[in-house]
Design an enzyme around this catalytic site. Structure first.
Site, short mmCIF file in Angstrom:
data_model
loop_
_atom_site.label_atom_id
_atom_site.label_comp_id
_atom_site.label_asym_id
_atom_site.label_seq_id
_atom_site.Cartn_x
_atom_site.Cartn_y
_atom_site.Cartn_z
N GLY A 11 2.54 -1.76 11.28
CA GLY A 11 1.56 -2.68 10.70
C GLY A 11 0.45 -2.95 11.69
N ALA A 13 -2.59 -2.24 12.12
CA ALA A 13 -3.96 -2.65 11.79
C ALA A 13 -3.99 -4.05 11.19
CB ALA A 13 -4.59 -1.65 10.81
N GLN A 15 -3.07 -8.34 10.91
CA GLN A 15 -3.52 -9.47 11.73
C GLN A 15 -2.52 -9.86 12.82
OE1 GLN A 15 -3.85 -13.32 10.09
NE2 GLN A 15 -1.96 -13.17 8.90
N ARG A 92 3.38 -12.99 2.50
CA ARG A 92 3.30 -13.78 1.27
C ARG A 92 1.96 -14.52 1.22
NH1 ARG A 92 6.68 -19.45 1.98
NH2 ARG A 92 6.47 -19.62 4.23
N GLN A 112 11.96 3.42 7.20
CA GLN A 112 11.83 3.25 8.66
C GLN A 112 13.21 3.24 9.32
OE1 GLN A 112 9.07 0.09 9.58
NE2 GLN A 112 7.40 1.15 8.57
N ASP A 158 10.61 -19.95 14.51
CA ASP A 158 11.27 -21.17 14.04
C ASP A 158 11.80 -21.97 15.23
OD1 ASP A 158 11.15 -20.28 11.15
OD2 ASP A 158 12.27 -18.65 12.07
N ARG A 161 8.86 -23.57 16.86
CA ARG A 161 8.37 -24.69 16.04
C ARG A 161 9.27 -25.91 16.20
NH1 ARG A 161 7.18 -20.71 10.84
NH2 ARG A 161 5.00 -20.29 11.36
N HIS A 186 15.30 -16.90 7.93
CA HIS A 186 13.90 -17.27 8.22
C HIS A 186 13.25 -17.60 6.87
CE1 HIS A 186 9.91 -17.38 9.83
NE2 HIS A 186 9.52 -16.37 9.08
P1 NAD Z 1 -1.22 -8.09 7.38
O1 NAD Z 1 -1.32 -7.85 5.91
O2 NAD Z 1 -2.42 -8.58 8.11
O3 NAD Z 1 -0.74 -6.76 8.10
C1 NAD Z 1 0.33 -6.02 7.65
C2 NAD Z 1 0.02 -4.57 7.94
O4 NAD Z 1 1.19 -3.80 7.63
C3 NAD Z 1 -1.12 -4.03 7.08
O5 NAD Z 1 -2.13 -3.49 7.92
C4 NAD Z 1 -0.46 -2.94 6.23
O6 NAD Z 1 -1.30 -1.83 5.99
C5 NAD Z 1 0.72 -2.58 7.13
N1 NAD Z 1 1.80 -1.90 6.44
C6 NAD Z 1 2.22 -2.06 5.16
N2 NAD Z 1 3.21 -1.20 4.88
C7 NAD Z 1 3.44 -0.50 6.02
C8 NAD Z 1 4.32 0.57 6.34
N3 NAD Z 1 5.17 1.07 5.46
N4 NAD Z 1 4.27 1.06 7.59
C9 NAD Z 1 3.41 0.58 8.50
N5 NAD Z 1 2.53 -0.40 8.24
C10 NAD Z 1 2.54 -0.92 7.00
O7 NAD Z 1 0.02 -9.05 7.58
P2 NAD Z 1 0.42 -9.86 8.92
O8 NAD Z 1 -0.13 -11.21 8.84
O9 NAD Z 1 0.14 -9.01 10.09
O10 NAD Z 1 2.00 -10.02 8.69
C11 NAD Z 1 2.84 -8.90 8.75
C12 NAD Z 1 4.25 -9.30 8.31
O11 NAD Z 1 4.82 -10.19 9.25
C13 NAD Z 1 4.30 -10.04 6.95
O12 NAD Z 1 5.43 -9.60 6.22
C14 NAD Z 1 4.47 -11.48 7.36
O13 NAD Z 1 5.05 -12.26 6.34
C15 NAD Z 1 5.39 -11.30 8.54
N6 NAD Z 1 5.50 -12.44 9.45
C16 NAD Z 1 6.75 -12.76 9.88
C17 NAD Z 1 6.94 -13.80 10.75
C18 NAD Z 1 8.34 -14.17 11.22
O14 NAD Z 1 8.49 -15.22 11.85
N7 NAD Z 1 9.35 -13.35 10.98
C19 NAD Z 1 5.84 -14.53 11.19
C20 NAD Z 1 4.56 -14.17 10.73
C21 NAD Z 1 4.40 -13.11 9.87
C1 LMR Z 2 5.84 -17.77 9.19
O1 LMR Z 2 6.92 -18.35 9.31
O2 LMR Z 2 4.77 -18.30 9.56
C2 LMR Z 2 5.81 -16.38 8.61
O3 LMR Z 2 7.10 -15.98 8.22
C3 LMR Z 2 4.84 -16.22 7.53
C4 LMR Z 2 5.27 -16.92 6.26
O4 LMR Z 2 5.22 -16.30 5.20
O5 LMR Z 2 5.65 -18.08 6.32
#
Ligand code: NAD
Ligand code: LMR
Length: 327
Positions: A11, A13, A15, A92, A112, A158, A161, A186
């Site tokens: 992922g 590219a 954020q 989400r 993966q 978490d 936080r 989570h």
């Molecule tokens: P984002 O949409 O900005 O970036 C996600 C990237 O993943 C995109 O560029 C997309 O093209 C890429 N992607 C999609 N499918 C893919 C694949 N099969 N292989 C490789 N890349 C792929 O989203 P984000 O804000 O960067 O968040 C990424 C993920 O992390 C989300 O699922 C978000 O909910 C999760 N997240 C988890 C936590 C946590 O505490 N566990 C915290 C924040 C975000």
């Molecule tokens: C978070 O906890 O901030 C991430 O898992 C993103 C989300 O969907 O809440």
């Protein structure tokens, strides 16, 4: 200088990775004496944006970076890697729970997981993409001969936080908060365990003599923090999540300070009556190479009920993805 290691970020590219990749490349995560080869995985439509990230990484002239490979093929990205930070997946949006992403994101972790069989023998994986626990279960279940203890899902955001909330309420520095265990998923059912947390070495409930706040506002603030960020920012947490991923890797690669622990979700071995076969958060200790679940903590009826509710959600998630789990 040590021999280079190979680190994959998926992922790349997106954020979250836009914060994470630069901090990994800088040496902040694996150490100032640890050169690395970076592989960045994206889906084909995002390869143009990923090229921009690579240009910027080049322009940082990070001395530890030996090479940067951008690819849309998981098998190429994971070839020989020592660490994989699996971020790539859909976040989400307002009004969704993380579990609502299972159908969209679960299949990513089948593919993966299989590709991880090409990784190095000492592979370690952190699953960040949501719903992280069950995505991690899917990945480890599809990864063939890779030992399951190499996989963890991120609960560190978490934990962080929870620590920040306790420190703020107590009027103490966050560095004084230790022993912050998160139990379960989570998700909005997780249990941030204030009973076992400490502030300046004293149990948190003795420092914060406000049980009503601890049992309601504290828990719900931590449980719903991700949603609050999406509501306020319009997109999900990114810099704080990248920071938590870094904290996780550092905790896994360091000896845990005496008496303390950190939280991560791992495949349950049945500890604390959490059923085997789900990826649930526990307090862990690491010796820098291997982790273990901290044993011997006690839970009162209030805590047990919260843990059981989160475990039930994980069991339901597992049932929902059973077609992605090989026998
Ligand atoms: P984002 O949409 O900005 O970036 C996600 C990237 O993943 C995109 O560029 C997309 O093209 C890429 N992607 C999609 N499918 C893919 C694949 N099969 N292989 C490789 N890349 C792929 O989203 P984000 O804000 O960067 O968040 C990424 C993920 O992390 C989300 O699922 C978000 O909910 C999760 N997240 C988890 C936590 C946590 O505490 N566990 C915290 C924040 C975000
Ligand atoms: C978070 O906890 O901030 C991430 O898992 C993103 C989300 O969907 O809440």
């Amino acid at each position: 200088m040590k021999p280079p290691i190979k680190v994959a970020i998926t992922g790349a590219a997106g954020q979250l990775a836009y914060s994470l990749s630069f901090r990994v490349a800088s040496g902040e995560v694996f150490g100032a004496d640890q050169p690395l080869h970076l592989t960045l995985l994206e889906i084909a439509p995002a390869m143009g944006a990923l090229e921009g990230v690579v240009l910027e990484l080049d322009d940082c002239a990070y001395p530890l970076v030996r090479s940067i490979q951008a690819t849309d093929q998981a098998t190429a990205a994971f070839d020989g890697i020592n660490w994989g930070l699996l971020v790539g997946s859909k976040p989400r949006t307002k009004g969704m729970e993380r579990g609502d992403l299972l159908a969209a994101n679960g299949k990513i972790f089948v593919e993966q997981g299989k590709a991880l069989e090409r990784a190095a023998d000492d592979l370690r994986i952190l699953v960040v993409g949501n719903p992280a626990n069950t995505n991690c279960l899917i990945a480890l279940s599809n990864a063939g001969s890779v030992p399951t203890d190499r996989f963890a899902a991120m609960m560190r955001l978490d934990q962080n936080r929870g620590m920040a909330q306790l420190a703020g309420k107590a009027g103490k520095p966050v560095s004084s908060v230790t022993n912050m265990a998160i139990w379960g998923n989570h998700s909005a059912t997780q249990f941030p365990d204030f009973f076992n947390a400490k502030i300046g070495g004293t149990p948190a409930p003795e420092v914060i003599q406000d049980p009503a706040w601890l049992e309601t506002a504290f828990i719900s603030t931590v449980q719903k923090r991700g949603a609050a960020i999406i509501e306020a920012r319009g997109s999900s947490s990114a810099a704080s999540a990248a920071s938590a991923a870094i904290d996780h890797v550092i905790s896994m690669r360091s000896a845990t300070p005496a008496g303390d622990w950190f939280s991560a979700a791992v495949l349950s071995d049945g500890s604390y009556d959490v059923p085997q076969g789900i990826v649930s958060s526990f307090p862990l200790r690491s010796d820098g190479e291997k982790w273990e679940i901290v044993q011997g903590l006690t839970h009162n009826a209030f805590a047990r009920e919260k843990i059981d509710a989160s475990v039930k959600e994980l069991l339901d998630e597992r049932e929902a993805v059973k077609d992605s789990l090989p026998d």
